[in-house]
Design an enzyme around this catalytic site. Structure first.
Site, mmCIF file in Angstrom:
data_model
loop_
_atom_site.group_PDB
_atom_site.id
_atom_site.type_symbol
_atom_site.label_atom_id
_atom_site.label_comp_id
_atom_site.label_asym_id
_atom_site.label_seq_id
_atom_site.Cartn_x
_atom_site.Cartn_y
_atom_site.Cartn_z
ATOM 1 N N ASP A 125 0.861 -1.184 0.000
ATOM 2 C CA ASP A 125 0.000 0.000 0.000
ATOM 3 C C ASP A 125 0.897 1.233 0.000
ATOM 4 O OD1 ASP A 125 -3.020 0.817 0.753
ATOM 5 O OD2 ASP A 125 -1.608 2.164 1.778
ATOM 6 N N ASP A 133 0.163 4.385 1.286
ATOM 7 C CA ASP A 133 0.105 5.383 2.372
ATOM 8 C C ASP A 133 -0.170 4.787 3.750
ATOM 9 O OD1 ASP A 133 -3.299 6.584 1.629
ATOM 10 O OD2 ASP A 133 -2.481 4.617 2.160
ATOM 11 N N ASP A 181 -13.432 -16.124 14.296
ATOM 12 C CA ASP A 181 -13.528 -17.549 14.650
ATOM 13 C C ASP A 181 -13.116 -18.439 13.477
ATOM 14 O OD1 ASP A 181 -17.237 -17.736 14.623
ATOM 15 O OD2 ASP A 181 -15.799 -17.117 13.083
ATOM 16 N N HIS A 234 -10.106 -20.990 13.501
ATOM 17 C CA HIS A 234 -10.391 -22.359 13.053
ATOM 18 C C HIS A 234 -9.277 -22.839 12.117
ATOM 19 C CE1 HIS A 234 -13.224 -25.589 11.460
ATOM 20 N NE2 HIS A 234 -12.352 -25.516 10.486
ATOM 21 N N GLU A 235 -8.914 -21.988 11.152
ATOM 22 C CA GLU A 235 -7.907 -22.398 10.155
ATOM 23 C C GLU A 235 -6.532 -22.554 10.777
ATOM 24 O OE1 GLU A 235 -11.005 -22.383 7.397
ATOM 25 O OE2 GLU A 235 -9.182 -23.506 7.768
ATOM 26 N N HIS A 275 -6.120 -25.737 12.547
ATOM 27 C CA HIS A 275 -5.777 -26.880 11.687
ATOM 28 C C HIS A 275 -4.252 -27.032 11.603
ATOM 29 C CE1 HIS A 275 -9.543 -28.434 10.255
ATOM 30 N NE2 HIS A 275 -9.925 -27.318 9.664
ATOM 31 N N TYR A 315 -7.526 -36.594 8.342
ATOM 32 C CA TYR A 315 -8.720 -35.843 8.000
ATOM 33 C C TYR A 315 -9.777 -36.749 7.365
ATOM 34 C CZ TYR A 315 -11.020 -31.341 7.098
ATOM 35 O OH TYR A 315 -11.854 -30.246 7.114
ATOM 36 N N GLU A 367 -11.723 -31.539 12.988
ATOM 37 C CA GLU A 367 -12.653 -30.442 12.741
ATOM 38 C C GLU A 367 -13.166 -29.823 14.032
ATOM 39 O OE1 GLU A 367 -14.200 -28.352 10.524
ATOM 40 O OE2 GLU A 367 -12.305 -28.914 9.564
ATOM 41 N N GLU A 401 -12.278 -16.619 20.024
ATOM 42 C CA GLU A 401 -13.191 -15.484 19.813
ATOM 43 C C GLU A 401 -13.726 -14.968 21.140
ATOM 44 O OE1 GLU A 401 -17.250 -15.964 17.866
ATOM 45 O OE2 GLU A 401 -16.099 -14.987 16.249
ATOM 46 N N GLU A 450 -20.660 -17.026 12.161
ATOM 47 C CA GLU A 450 -21.905 -16.242 12.145
ATOM 48 C C GLU A 450 -21.720 -14.863 11.519
ATOM 49 O OE1 GLU A 450 -20.286 -17.133 14.810
ATOM 50 O OE2 GLU A 450 -19.592 -15.209 15.619
ATOM 51 N N THR A 479 -24.236 -16.113 5.274
ATOM 52 C CA THR A 479 -25.522 -15.584 4.767
ATOM 53 C C THR A 479 -25.803 -14.179 5.309
ATOM 54 O OG1 THR A 479 -26.729 -16.608 6.591
ATOM 55 C CG2 THR A 479 -26.497 -17.896 4.562
ATOM 56 N N ASP A 533 -28.193 -16.794 11.909
ATOM 57 C CA ASP A 533 -27.778 -18.160 11.573
ATOM 58 C C ASP A 533 -26.257 -18.229 11.558
ATOM 59 O OD1 ASP A 533 -28.017 -18.300 7.928
ATOM 60 O OD2 ASP A 533 -27.161 -16.814 9.296
ATOM 61 N N ASP A 574 -17.627 -35.684 2.337
ATOM 62 C CA ASP A 574 -16.980 -34.866 3.389
ATOM 63 C C ASP A 574 -16.017 -35.721 4.206
ATOM 64 O OD1 ASP A 574 -16.484 -32.505 4.927
ATOM 65 O OD2 ASP A 574 -18.024 -33.076 6.370
ATOM 66 N N HIS A 581 -17.114 -32.578 8.851
ATOM 67 C CA HIS A 581 -17.726 -31.310 9.276
ATOM 68 C C HIS A 581 -19.098 -31.534 9.890
ATOM 69 C CE1 HIS A 581 -14.829 -29.790 6.231
ATOM 70 N NE2 HIS A 581 -14.736 -28.782 7.061
HETATM 71 C C1 LIG Z 1 -15.793 -23.079 4.537
HETATM 72 C C2 LIG Z 1 -14.933 -24.319 4.530
HETATM 73 C C3 LIG Z 1 -14.979 -25.230 3.481
HETATM 74 C C4 LIG Z 1 -14.182 -26.375 3.528
HETATM 75 C C5 LIG Z 1 -13.337 -26.634 4.611
HETATM 76 C C6 LIG Z 1 -13.292 -25.726 5.664
HETATM 77 C C7 LIG Z 1 -12.425 -26.012 6.874
HETATM 78 O O1 LIG Z 1 -11.580 -25.149 7.210
HETATM 79 O O2 LIG Z 1 -12.613 -27.097 7.468
HETATM 80 C C8 LIG Z 1 -14.070 -24.550 5.611
HETATM 81 O O3 LIG Z 1 -13.940 -23.589 6.588
HETATM 82 C C9 LIG Z 1 -14.594 -23.797 7.792
HETATM 83 O O4 LIG Z 1 -15.196 -24.776 8.083
HETATM 84 C C10 LIG Z 1 -14.481 -22.570 8.666
HETATM 85 C C11 LIG Z 1 -15.201 -22.507 9.929
HETATM 86 C C12 LIG Z 1 -15.690 -21.727 8.709
HETATM 87 CA CA LIG Z 2 -18.436 -17.162 16.593
HETATM 88 ZN ZN LIG Z 3 -11.848 -27.017 9.286
#
Ligand SMILES: Cc1cccc(C(=O)O)c1OC(=O)C1CC1
Ligand SMILES: [Ca+2]
Ligand SMILES: [Zn+2]
Length: 337
Positions: A71, A73, A155, A159-160, A163, A174, A183, A194, A207, A211, A217, A247, A252
């Site tokens: 960037d 500035d 969050d 989460h990531e 992992h 996995y 997961e 969070e 959340e 959506t 939700d 999955d 998940h």
């Molecule tokens: C949106 C999404 C798709 C596939 C894998 C993951 C994954 O990281 O397992 C994913 O992310 C999540 O679940 C995070 C919590 C929203």
């Molecule tokens: Ca949350």
């Molecule tokens: Zn995940």
């Protein structure tokens, strides 16, 4: 060239303004935070075409991590900046969470650089941790209806990054039950981080970006997984094939059973005909963190998680502690023996 740590400001996905640790090189500012571990680096994926993403990881790897975000500035306030601002800021907060709560220095406990690529793909409804050899996170922009840009939720980033912690510790496969634990660990520490940060504490995942036109939700609930179609008891374990379409055995989905266990252990409650005496979020986090980092292995099952949690509670609070009893109650409540 000579580098100077600098502090800029940016506007996140949800329009909130925050300070950013940046790196000044010449007259350009980069999203490189030199104050945490070996650094936090945020890159621009430049919306490389979706077609390439649908091919093998090898194709994607040619384009990642993209270009280090720059960037002119040190004010990151364009709409294109929003996803990068949050990826950078929230990654720093997740680093702080693990260091402060568990004395863990980044995901590898050796200060590993935390790298994120935003604007990954086009309208890409996905986020993820890309393990070896990239060892980075990627965030899609979402399609604007089902998802806002994925780095917009703390969050989700926690989460990531969890992992990555899991990969460097238990390295839970996995798939099937080990994958569902994998997961659940990411959801559990996503929610705990969070709540620790005071960012809209709740027992929901995603959340803030899920959506945008539908209030209230979320992608998943840990307090009541059934709210969004996930099981909260072994009787409702969903058998799915170990394929992408399945999955990977419902990682998940069946994570809901472990998520419910963690929620009950923390908050207490009556479930499955069992009364659980809660131990609180901090103690639940310590029990699950010790399980993940000291006892679980690649192929651990739900039953082995129960043993790991009982042993962790024994280590932490004593064999005859109420915490050990609470662990037994929580796993009984979801039907895991
Ligand atoms: C949106 C999404 C798709 C596939 C894998 C993951 C994954 O990281 O397992 C994913 O992310 C999540 O679940 C995070 C919590 C929203
Ligand atoms: Ca949350
Ligand atoms: Zn995940």
């Amino acid at each position: 060239s000579f580098k100077i740590d600098s502090v800029g400001t940016g506007t996140g996905v949800l329009g909130d303004v925050k300070s950013l640790n940046t790196d000044k090189q010449g007259n350009t500012y980069y999203l490189q935070d030199n104050t945490r571990g070996d650094g936090i680096f945020t890159y621009d994926g430049e919306n490389v075409h979706q077609r390439i993403l649908d091919r093998s990881l090898r194709q994607i790897m040619r384009y990642l991590p993209g270009t280090l975000w720059s960037d002119s500035d040190n004010v990151f306030n364009s709409s294109y900046d929003n996803a990068a601002v949050d990826a950078h800021y929230y990654a720093g907060l997740v680093y702080d969470y693990y260091l402060e709560k568990f004395n863990r220095d980044s995901f590898d406990n050796q200060g590993a650089a935390i790298k994120s690529t935003v604007h990954f793909g086009r309208n890409y409804n996905n986020a993820g941790w890309l393990g070896e050899p990239l060892n980075q996170m990627m965030y899609g922009d979402g399609d604007g209806v089902n998802w806002l840009p994925f780095s917009g939720a703390y969050d989700v980033i926690a989460h990531e990054i969890t992992h990555a912690v899991t990969d460097r510790t238990a390295n839970l496969l996995y798939q099937n039950q080990s994958g569902a634990i994998n997961e659940a660990m990411s959801d559990i520490f996503g929610v705990l981080a969070e709540n620790w940060a005071g960012l809209g504490p709740d027992w929901l995942m995603g959340e803030d970006i899920y959506t945008p036109n539908i209030p209230g939700d979320a992608l998943r609930s840990l307090a009541d997984p059934t709210l969004f179609g996930d099981p909260d008891h072994m009787d409702d374990f969903v058998q799915l094939p170990n394929t992408r379409e399945g999955d990977w055995g419902g990682v998940h989905i069946n994570s809901g059973i472990i998520n419910k266990t963690a929620y009950l252990l923390s908050e207490g409650g009556n479930h499955g005909g069992v009364t659980v005496n809660g131990v609180g979020q901090d103690n639940m986090g310590d029990i699950f963190y010790r399980s993940l980092t000291q006892y679980l292995t690649e192929s651990s099952t739900f039953s082995q998680l129960r043993s790991a949690a009982e042993q962790s509670a024994t280590d932490l609070y004593g064999a005859n502690s109420s915490a050990v009893t609470s662990v037994q109650q929580a796993f009984d409540a979801v039907g895991i023996n």
